[in-house]
Write an enzyme that holds these catalytic residues in place. Structure first.
Site, PDB file in Angstrom:
ATOM      1  N   TYR A  54     -37.147  36.186 -30.311  1.00 39.04           N
ATOM      2  CA  TYR A  54     -36.638  34.661 -30.040  1.00 39.04           C
ATOM      3  C   TYR A  54     -35.311  34.736 -29.555  1.00 39.04           C
ATOM      4  O   TYR A  54     -34.370  34.930 -30.442  1.00 39.04           O
ATOM      5  CB  TYR A  54     -37.051  33.670 -30.893  1.00 39.04           C
ATOM      6  CG  TYR A  54     -38.236  33.419 -31.353  1.00 39.04           C
ATOM      7  CD1 TYR A  54     -39.489  33.863 -30.569  1.00 39.04           C
ATOM      8  CD2 TYR A  54     -38.602  32.828 -32.495  1.00 39.04           C
ATOM      9  CE1 TYR A  54     -40.941  33.904 -31.015  1.00 39.04           C
ATOM     10  CE2 TYR A  54     -40.110  32.556 -33.033  1.00 39.04           C
ATOM     11  CZ  TYR A  54     -40.921  33.062 -32.444  1.00 39.04           C
ATOM     12  OH  TYR A  54     -42.235  33.096 -32.745  1.00 39.04           O
ATOM     13  N   TRP A 210     -49.289  28.112 -34.602  1.00 42.14           N
ATOM     14  CA  TRP A 210     -48.218  27.783 -33.384  1.00 42.14           C
ATOM     15  C   TRP A 210     -48.925  27.361 -32.515  1.00 42.14           C
ATOM     16  O   TRP A 210     -50.173  27.459 -32.237  1.00 42.14           O
ATOM     17  CB  TRP A 210     -47.525  29.079 -33.196  1.00 42.14           C
ATOM     18  CG  TRP A 210     -48.102  30.321 -32.355  1.00 42.14           C
ATOM     19  CD1 TRP A 210     -49.008  31.404 -33.007  1.00 42.14           C
ATOM     20  CD2 TRP A 210     -48.264  30.347 -30.975  1.00 42.14           C
ATOM     21  NE1 TRP A 210     -49.335  32.093 -32.148  1.00 42.14           N
ATOM     22  CE2 TRP A 210     -49.265  31.570 -30.855  1.00 42.14           C
ATOM     23  CE3 TRP A 210     -47.677  29.838 -29.957  1.00 42.14           C
ATOM     24  CZ2 TRP A 210     -49.347  32.168 -29.504  1.00 42.14           C
ATOM     25  CZ3 TRP A 210     -48.112  30.306 -28.583  1.00 42.14           C
ATOM     26  CH2 TRP A 210     -48.822  31.543 -28.369  1.00 42.14           C
ATOM     27  N   SER A 211     -47.896  26.663 -31.372  1.00 41.45           N
ATOM     28  CA  SER A 211     -48.524  25.771 -30.297  1.00 41.45           C
ATOM     29  C   SER A 211     -49.539  24.905 -30.602  1.00 41.45           C
ATOM     30  O   SER A 211     -50.508  24.794 -30.057  1.00 41.45           O
ATOM     31  CB  SER A 211     -48.849  26.769 -29.288  1.00 41.45           C
ATOM     32  OG  SER A 211     -48.822  26.047 -27.761  1.00 41.45           O
ATOM     33  N   GLN A 294     -38.120  13.694 -31.326  1.00 47.22           N
ATOM     34  CA  GLN A 294     -39.208  14.210 -31.010  1.00 47.22           C
ATOM     35  C   GLN A 294     -39.885  14.707 -32.629  1.00 47.22           C
ATOM     36  O   GLN A 294     -41.107  14.544 -32.887  1.00 47.22           O
ATOM     37  CB  GLN A 294     -39.358  15.554 -29.992  1.00 47.22           C
ATOM     38  CG  GLN A 294     -39.100  15.242 -28.712  1.00 47.22           C
ATOM     39  CD  GLN A 294     -38.974  16.185 -27.823  1.00 47.22           C
ATOM     40  OE1 GLN A 294     -38.458  17.232 -28.082  1.00 47.22           O
ATOM     41  NE2 GLN A 294     -39.478  16.392 -26.511  1.00 47.22           N
ATOM     42  N   GLU A 297     -40.891  11.972 -34.733  1.00 51.85           N
ATOM     43  CA  GLU A 297     -42.352  11.566 -34.332  1.00 51.85           C
ATOM     44  C   GLU A 297     -43.419  12.417 -35.093  1.00 51.85           C
ATOM     45  O   GLU A 297     -44.435  12.119 -35.484  1.00 51.85           O
ATOM     46  CB  GLU A 297     -42.381  11.120 -33.174  1.00 51.85           C
ATOM     47  CG  GLU A 297     -43.829  10.712 -32.599  1.00 51.85           C
ATOM     48  CD  GLU A 297     -43.940  10.380 -30.938  1.00 51.85           C
ATOM     49  OE1 GLU A 297     -45.113  10.892 -30.728  1.00 51.85           O
ATOM     50  OE2 GLU A 297     -42.959  10.358 -30.492  1.00 51.85           O
TER      51      GLU A 297
END
Length: 322
Positions: A54, A210-211, A294, A297
């Site tokens: 990353y 993930w995702s 974000q 939330e």
């Protein structure tokens, strides 16, 4: 926050966790990382995910500095890394893959970047066709016996190869993989729900997802195109934009699910996260928000899980199958 066992291990991870992919080292620097990690922690998150590749190691550097600034007790949180792709832009043959050499050196480098003495979780980021599975299993077992890693696992490995790793570990009395890190969301389901089904039963594999928002597609924010400040517009991530936006049918289904969520009075992002959390084989769902609003939330998605009753899940299925 709910805490779930990582498969059959005794380790309990927060059902929602926080990952550094795309954001740390690219969109998020040290100051912002401190704010985001602190917010996640205040909401009960105890697992923070990273990888050598990353931002070519910068994501781990940023997270390591932030963790040092926050100075939490090391026994109160979990941190991970992944090995395979390497931590430099153009890795030499020995700087990537799952050979004993790279697995060992990548672990030591990740420990330095993250400023920790051990990794709670360490993943083989992809299968390596050039390295025997036996060599990788022995290498991971060595790291555990050295105290550098507590649990090792895989990410996006075929079920057959994971099963092979377990068989090798059993035959040689080695530590077997405890978890898989697959993509899983409303639009990407087959591997987690079908291919891995026997792994949960036979080996008690945990999953770190993930995702869960399909790179933002399930939030509804791409209904009218890609916003300028979206991660899909980041230089170097053109491939991600293409993968997310190229299929009109996927976009149509994502928008239909978002419409259903809004009809039920739920934010689409929270709805998609809660849907993932309904799966009993999901140990933790990793969030990747780059902005505090974000993240806040998304962290509130836990409250919606109980509201996804059978009738709601049936309506979701009808949309996805349609």
């Amino acid at each position: 926050m709910e805490y779930r066992r990582l498969g059959r291990t005794g380790l309990k991870l927060s059902a929602l966790s926080y990952g550094a992919w795309v954001t740390f080292g690219r969109q998020v620097g040290r100051k912002q990382a401190v704010e985001l990690l602190a917010m996640a922690r205040d909401h009960g998150v105890n697992f923070f995910d990273n990888a050598e590749t990353y931002a070519a190691g910068d994501a781990e550097r940023v997270m390591g500095k932030a963790l040092k600034d926050l100075d939490w007790p090391r026994d109160s949180y979990c941190v991970s890394s992944k090995v395979y792709f390497g931590a430099v832009e153009h890795p030499a043959p020995t700087q990537r893959g799952l050979s004993r050499k790279h697995v060992r050196e990548a672990c030591d480098q990740a420990l330095k970047r993250l400023k920790v003495d051990y990794l709670d979780l360490y993943f083989c980021h992809r299968p390596d066709e050039d390295t025997p599975v036996e060599e990788t299993v022995f290498a991971m077992d060595t790291l555990i016996r050295q105290g550098k890693v507590l649990y090792w696992g895989t990410s996006e490995w075929p079920a057959e190869r994971i099963r092979q790793a377990h068989e090798i570990a059993r035959a040689h009395h080695l530590h077997a993989p405890s978890m898989e890190q697959p993509q899983y969301n409303l639009l990407h389901r087959e591997r987690v729900e079908d291919e891995y089904a026997s792994l949960y039963k036979d080996f008690g594999m945990g999953t770190t997802i993930w995702s869960p928002l399909a790179s933002g597609l399930l939030t509804g924010k791409y209904r009218d195109g890609v916003p300028d400040d979206s991660r899909l517009n980041l230089p170097g991530y053109e491939w991600l934009r293409e993968a997310v936006m190229e299929d009109p049918q996927r976009l149509q289904k994502a928008n239909a699910v978002a419409d259903l969520a809004q009809e039920l009075g739920m934010p689409p992002a929270q709805f998609a996260l809660a849907w993932c959390l309904k799966n009993p084989h999901v140990s933790t769902v990793m969030l990747g928000a780059s902005k505090p609003a974000q993240l806040k939330e998304n962290l509130e998605a836990m409250a919606l899980v109980e509201r996804l009753e059978a009738s709601v899940m049936q309506r979701v299925e009808a949309i996805l199958r349609g």
